[in-house]
Design a protein around this motif. Sequence first.
Motif: not given
Lengths: 205, 206
Positions: A21-24, A86, A90, A123-126, A129-130, A133-134, A137
């Motif tokens: 997913y290319f997160l972080g 959201l 966060i 805190a702002v590493n995707c 939060l990803g 969110l997953f 889902q």
Amino acid sequence: MQEYLSTFVRSIFVENMLFAYFLGMCSFLAISKNVKTAFGLGLAVTFVLLVTLPINYLLENYVLKEGALRWLGEAFQGVDLSFLSLIIFIAVVAAIVQLLEMIIERYLPALYNSLGIFLPLIAVNCAILGGSLFMQQKEFPNIGFATTYAVGSGIGWLLAIVGMAAIREKLQYSDIPKPLRGLGIAFIITALMGIGFMSFSGVKL
Amino acid sequence: MDSKNKLVLFNPLSKNNPITVQMLGICSALAVTSKLEPAFIMAISVTAVVAFSNLILSLIRNTIPSRIRIIVQLMIVAALVTIINETLKAFAYDVSKQLSVFVGLIITNCIVMGRLEAFALGNKPWASFLDGVGNGLGYGILLIIVAFVRELLGSGTLWNFRVIPESFYEAGYANNGLMILPSMALIVIACIIWIQRSKDKELQEK
């Protein structure tokens, strides 16, 4: 038990946060220059995922989802707060990271010195939060699955960044075309590693 | 518009591009570029979020205590992203489904936080707004180039219209399935970096 194991292995290899997913990605590219710091960051990410995901799971299922407020009484049956998810997610992540930073600074100064600079970044590493969110889902049946998923994705991220750092340490000795040095070659290596991890995608568990 | 503001607006398009030079915002960029349409919507959403969060933060920058500024920033961004997410669900449901969690992940897109920290905290509202628009566009242009290449080579279409004629396929041309894989976005960006840095020697790293 078997389902837990399958969730665990899937989240490490098949649905690797970084390569599937290319997160972080930002911290992955910025902090993968040597293995030791990469390992520290990986541990911190795993830890924060492990703490925030179960909390967000509870919030999602007992506050935010449609009908989740049923335990307050029949009048709340139809309340749907999912548009707030959201902001709530966060907020939880940012608050936990801040809290962790203070706790670790107070009680584990050695760990703080090795992780210190990375903690606020997380805190702002995707990926964090990803993960939440997953989780939303995938609609896990209980909190155990959510926790397993959190640990799995954290370890997957850790493996990826340590591997990348090891490769980049060796890269210092190689002769790369000038315009590709640094960021360019890091992208290409990540892509190749991603293709490698893709071989897991057919695995059925 | 004076020359300083012009620089703020246009520099991020090439010389100071958020993705290829500042190394920001790569996270959510890659997974949405297999088709032009979602890439375009993503580019617009990110531009709007960066521009308005820059503007809002710059307006209140003198009243925020610096210890809790990250949380304040995240709240501003999260509120804007929620608005965008709900708008997309209402008016472009298909695209919103395709983008899935990546709209939500605009919150943690490093471009947004990076520009808030680096620019909006220390500059006047109008300049911050322009900086946001510029960086959003710089990100958008790159996203659209990558999506263009990937959709053309990977599916033979552009914006879901077939552009490679049927006779090509009959003559033995096949779509490059590899281009659909998310990893290829990285390779395409690496090529763009390569081209940009061989033109502009100042950007090369040692």
